[in-house]
Structures are given as C-alpha cells and as structure tokens.
Design an enzyme around this catalytic site. Structure first.
Site, PDB file in Angstrom:
ATOM      1  N   LEU A 504       0.837  -1.197   0.000  1.00 45.09           N
ATOM      2  CA  LEU A 504       0.000   0.000   0.000  1.00 45.09           C
ATOM      3  C   LEU A 504       0.873   1.248   0.000  1.00 45.09           C
ATOM      4  CD1 LEU A 504      -2.757   1.398   0.285  1.00 45.09           C
ATOM      5  CD2 LEU A 504      -2.529   1.133   2.770  1.00 45.09           C
ATOM      6  N   GLU A 505       1.927   1.262   0.801  1.00 40.80           N
ATOM      7  CA  GLU A 505       2.840   2.405   0.838  1.00 40.80           C
ATOM      8  C   GLU A 505       3.520   2.608  -0.518  1.00 40.80           C
ATOM      9  OE1 GLU A 505       4.018   1.751   5.552  1.00 40.80           O
ATOM     10  OE2 GLU A 505       5.294   0.991   3.934  1.00 40.80           O
TER      11      GLU A 505
END
Length: 621
Positions: A504-505
C-alpha cells in the site's frame, strides 16, 4: 714502303693510347720488333666442339695494314701460342696440304676446326719481313657446355654474348645469324641455319617452324613480318657447314626487344613538376627539386637537366647546387628519367631565383619552371606540448570522474544544491517502507533509521513508531506518505509475501510521484530478489526508479558506496550539530500543526487515485 707503314701504324696506335714495347733482337741483322701487347678488344670465346677462329688485330685498321698489300710487300704472318700455365711462346704448326689438320690458317685468321679445351691460352700474330716486325697478342677461352649459364635446359650453349636487335611494334625485320658470312667464306657449299626461340619470361624452347604465321624462315634468314610483344626473347641460330670434308658448326644468339611504333609522336615531355604546381621550401634546410621527363623511343641521344637563372650547374659555380639523374622506368623503349636538383642550406635569396627543368632529344625540346613558396613555420613544439598536456589533463579528469563521481556529485550538491525544506511544506524527509515481522525490519530500525536521523540529519517517518493509536491504517499510511519528500522502499524476498501494508505504501508513493512530482521513490535492495519475486508495481517502477544495493558489512561504514549513493537520491542536507538537531525537532513539531490542512488535501488526492485501499490490502494478504 714497309718502314713507312710500320711508322704510320705506330703513330695511329700511340694516338689511341697504346704504347708499343720495342724488342731488340740479339742478332743485329734481324729487324726491331714492335710489341703492341695484348689486344684491347678482349678475349675471344669459343664453345668446345664448335668451329672458331682468331683474326689478327693488326689488320683491324685496313688503311694501315691490308692483308693483300702486306703479302705483296713481302710480309709474312706467323702465329705463336702460349699455352695456359706456360710462359714460352710456341710456334703453331699447320699444314695447308693436310686436310685432317685441326688448326689451319685462312688469310689473316687462325681456324680451330673444332676447338678443344686444350686450345685455351694466349695467341700472338706476328707480321714481319727482313726490315720490319710487328706483333700483338690476344686471349682465347674455350668453354665447356657446363660452364655456360642457361635459363632453360633446352637452350643451346653459346660462348659469345648475344647481339641486340630492336623491332618496333607492327613493323618487320630480317634476322641474320651473326658470323654467317664468315662461315660462307670458309664453307664448301651453302651453310644451313636452324633457328630456336625462347620467349621473354618463357619456360620452353621452340624450334622453327614456329606456330605464329608472321615469322618465316627464308633460306638462312628469319623474317619477322609483323612484330608482336610475344615475339620478344632470345633467338638462337646454329650454323652447320662443311670444310675439308669435316662437318662443323657454331651457335650464336640474338636478343630481340620490341618498342613502340615509329609512327607515334617522339617529342619528349615533362611529367613533373606540373605547370601550376608549387613546391614549398624551408630556410636552412636541404631542398630537393624533382624533375621527371618522358622520352619516347629513338635510337639517338637524350638529355634532361636543370638550370638556375639560365645557367647549368657546371657553369653556376655554387657548390651548394648539385644534381643526380637516374632512369625510373623502361616501357618498350620509352624511358622515364628523373633529375633531382639538390640545394643545400637553402636561403631566402634562393626564392628569387629561376629554376627550370629541360628535356631534349633529336625530335624536340621542352622546359618548365619550378615555382617555389616558403613554408610557414608553425610552433610545432609548443603546439605538441600544449596538446599533450591537454590530453593528459582530460585523461586525468576522466579517471578522477570515473572513480570519484559520487564524491564529486555530493560535493556539487553541498555547494549548489537547494534545501527542499525552503521550497515545500513537507513534514518528513524520508518515509521508510518495509515488510514487517521480517529480517529487514531489524535492518531498518537499527541501521537505516539510526544513520539517517543521527548521522545525516534527516527527519525519518516510520509508521509503527510515528502513527497514533486508534487511527485507520490506510488513512494514516496515505497521510504519512503525502507528508514525506522521499519514499524509501526496502526490497527483500519477503517484501511481496509479508508486506501487505508495504505494498500500500509503495502504491501510494508511485501514484504521488506520478501526479504531483513532489515525492520521489527510492528502492533499497537489502537482499537479492529474483525477477519472479518482483510484484507488478515494482516491475513497472524498476525502470525509472533508483536502486541502491546493500552489501552487508562493506556498506556499514558511512563512507561506503551505499551511503554515498543513497545521499545522492535523498534531499540536500548538511550534517547538523546537536543544538541544531534540537532546534530542528522543534521546528518539525510546529510545522506539523501548520501543514495539517495541506496534508489532508494531498491525502485526499492520493485516496482518490487509490480508489479502494482496502482492496489492495486484501489482495496482498
């Protein structure tokens, strides 16, 4: 009359450079004998087994001595011989009435029918009467067939040198065997002649009749009707005749060469220098002016020479000027001659002189002037040294840049780089993304974070440390990424399998980098990852993103290539003191309050881009 003839012969030979030796006999009644030494015509060569003869050299001047008149005046011709290895003269016995005699005399000639190897030696012919005496000597060499150098085994051995005959192309000539007329005088009946031909550069001997129809033997003579190039070479003729019942023979050779037709222009011409050619010269050096002239074939004298101010070199009187001539090419009679004018220690006043090259033969004359121009001297030493120093410096700079390019780039950034803290409202310098509960988590917390914050002075954001309890992971993650200037993604084999939040990052960082350009993603490879282990987002971003590899213990020192390469990708920052670090932390705390609104707006942009963050987490899980 006889003393007058002897005196006249004496005067002629003395004028020709021959001084006779006067031999006084011990008998006062015998006449004084003039010894003319050895004949200057050279030795006579005869092939062993062939017929040969010696002609008395005293009769080589018919206006002085004539055989018929000498006989009428009561002179007697006597022959003597000094055998090889002996010193005493021996009279040569011969009997005109005995046909089997091998040595005989015919007028002024001594006949050898045939010659043997024992005949080699010195022969003396003496002309004498009661009041006068003259004698002259000559050498005879009887050669064996093995002593004669032949290019082909089929060539007949020839004792005498070949005579030269030149025939123009497309013209004809009649070849007569040398000494054939002499054989006719002695022969009983008409001699027969057999012709052979060895082509120029050929490998075989052809006997008449030849294949070509333009060569025909008529009687003893060979007629060449039209001359072609392959008719060149050596022609051998063997003469067979009979004398006193003996079968005798001898062989002669003729070297036939072809030249260009006589109908072609025969004027000489100058090939070099050209009409508008300029020769550059330099002072205080030796200058060589080359003249090349072409002389078409003519059986006449030819000449090529230089003049300086209208004078030939022998009349110029300057020892600095001399010349040399040589033949550089021969092409079927056409000769190309070269004359080189050498001027030693050339001076500036020599430029004003007139240099002309001239050629001449019986058909014409041509002259051409050589134009001289002083060479502009260049500072070759200075230019060479300057060029050498420049090349050395360039090579040195190339080596320095190739080895220390990271250091040079960091030095440039420290001097001219812009601190991004003054151009944006970001809160963190670096956000570190990594796979939790894995080996690289220890690397991030103990090594990477510690060096970035404590040694390099960067503000680092780590989600597990800086996030507030009770918040939503997705929103907090997007908020931290949006408030950071760099996203540092630590890649390892467990990144894709254990790093759902890390994915996600990464996705948030790539989208933020693509939309705003204020966020840059940096990949740090902690351990090697096979290509199959790269997730789709990493495979797409790998082409454009910077990749810094961790190499274990080699990368732990702050001066290692890893930290230098990483500092190049991170924002410009100088190492700060402890007081500056505390002040910087206070500024960071105040900045968090002022940048909350702008951060929320950026977070909204990233959230809109990532339409379903929870879906990414679920798919990664």
């Amino acid at each position: 009359m006889a003393p007058f003839i002897s005196t006249l012969l004496f005067l002629i030979l003395v004028a020709g450079g021959v001084a006779p030796a006067v031999s006084q006999s011990s008998n006062p009644s015998e006449p004084t004998c003039y010894d003319w030494g050895e004949s200057s015509e050279g030795a006579v060569s005869v092939m062993e087994g062939e017929a040969g003869w010696l002609s008395c050299p005293l009769f080589s001047h018919p206006s002085v001595y004539n055989y018929t008149s000498s006989q009428s005046a009561g002179h007697n011709l006597v022959w003597y011989r000094v055998p090889e290895g002996h010193d005493v003269e021996q009279p040569i016995p011969y009997n005109r009435k005995v046909n089997s005699s091998r040595l005989s005399r015919d007028r002024d000639r001594l006949l050898l029918e045939p010659a043997t190897a024992a005949d080699t030696g010195q022969y003396i012919c003496m002309l004498r009467n009661k009041s006068s005496c003259s004698q002259i000597a000559m050498q005879l060499k009887v050669l064996r067939p093995d002593d004669v150098v032949r290019s082909l085994e089929c060539e007949p051995p020839v004792a005498m040198a070949a005579s030269e005959v030149i025939i123009p192309f497309q013209e004809g000539k009649v070849l007569d065997c040398p000494d054939l007329e002499e054989a006719r005088k002695m022969a009983e009946g008409e001699p027969t002649v057999t012709w052979y031909h060895v082509k120029l550069g050929g490998s075989r001997c052809d006997q008449y009749p030849f294949l070509a129809s333009n060569r025909e033997q008529r009687g003893p003579s060979l007629h060449i009707h039209i001359m072609y190039e392959f008719y060149q070479g050596v022609y051998f003729c063997t003469v067979d005749y009979r004398r006193r019942g003996k079968a005798l023979n001898f062989t002669r050779s003729i070297n036939v060469s072809a030249v260009y037709p006589t109908a072609l222009p025969k004027l000489p011409s100058i090939l070099h220098p050209g009409k508008d050619q300029v020769v550059t010269v330099k002072q205080d050096t030796e200058v060589r002016l080359v003249c090349v002239g072409l002389f078409p074939y003519l059986n006449s004298p030819r000449d090529i020479w230089w003049t300086v101010d209208g004078k030939k070199l022998d009349k110029l009187g300057d020892p600095r000027f001399n010349n040399s001539d040589r033949e550089v090419k021969y092409d079927h009679g056409d000769r190309t001659l070269e004359s080189v004018l050498v001027i030693k220690d050339f001076q500036s006043e020599d430029l004003n002189r007139e240099y002309n090259c001239s050629v001449r033969n019986v058909k014409g004359f041509e002259t051409r002037r050589a134009h001289l121009e002083e060479e502009v001297s260049l500072p070759s030493v200075e230019l060479g040294c300057g060029l050498g120093v420049t090349l050395v410096l360039m090579l040195l700079l190339f080596v320095v840049y190739h080895v220390f390019w990271l250091e040079l780039l960091l030095l440039y950034r420290s001097w001219f780089g812009t601190d991004e803290r003054h151009t944006d409202d970001k809160e963190y310098d670096v956000y570190i993304s990594y796979a939790r509960n894995s080996e690289e988590e220890q690397f991030v917390l103990s090594m990477l974070r510690s060096v970035l914050e404590n040694e390099l002075g960067y503000s680092v954001c780590i989600f597990d440390r800086d996030s507030l309890p009770g918040g939503t992971i997705t929103d907090e993650t997007l908020s931290f990424v949006a408030r950071s200037r760099r996203l540092l993604v630590v890649i390892s084999p467990g990144y894709a399998s254990q790093g759902s939040q890390a994915l996600l990052e990464l996705q948030a960082g790539i989208d933020g980098m693509a939309r705003g350009g204020h966020l840059r993603v940096i990949l740090v490879q902690y351990k090697p990852v096979r290509r199959q282990g790269w997730v789709r987002e990493l495979r797409r971003a790998r082409v454009a993103l910077a990749l810094v590899r961790w190499q274990g213990d080699k990368s732990k020192e702050l001066t290692s290539r890893f930290w230098k390469r990483l500092r190049v990708e991170l924002p410009v920052r100088r190492v700060s003191s402890r007081g500056e670090k505390e002040e910087s932390s206070k500024e960071v705390a105040l900045m968090r309050l002022h940048s909350q609104n702008s951060t929320n707006s950026q977070t909204g942009l990233i959230s809109n881009t990532i339409k379903d963050p929870q879906k990414i987490l679920n798919s990664a899980a």
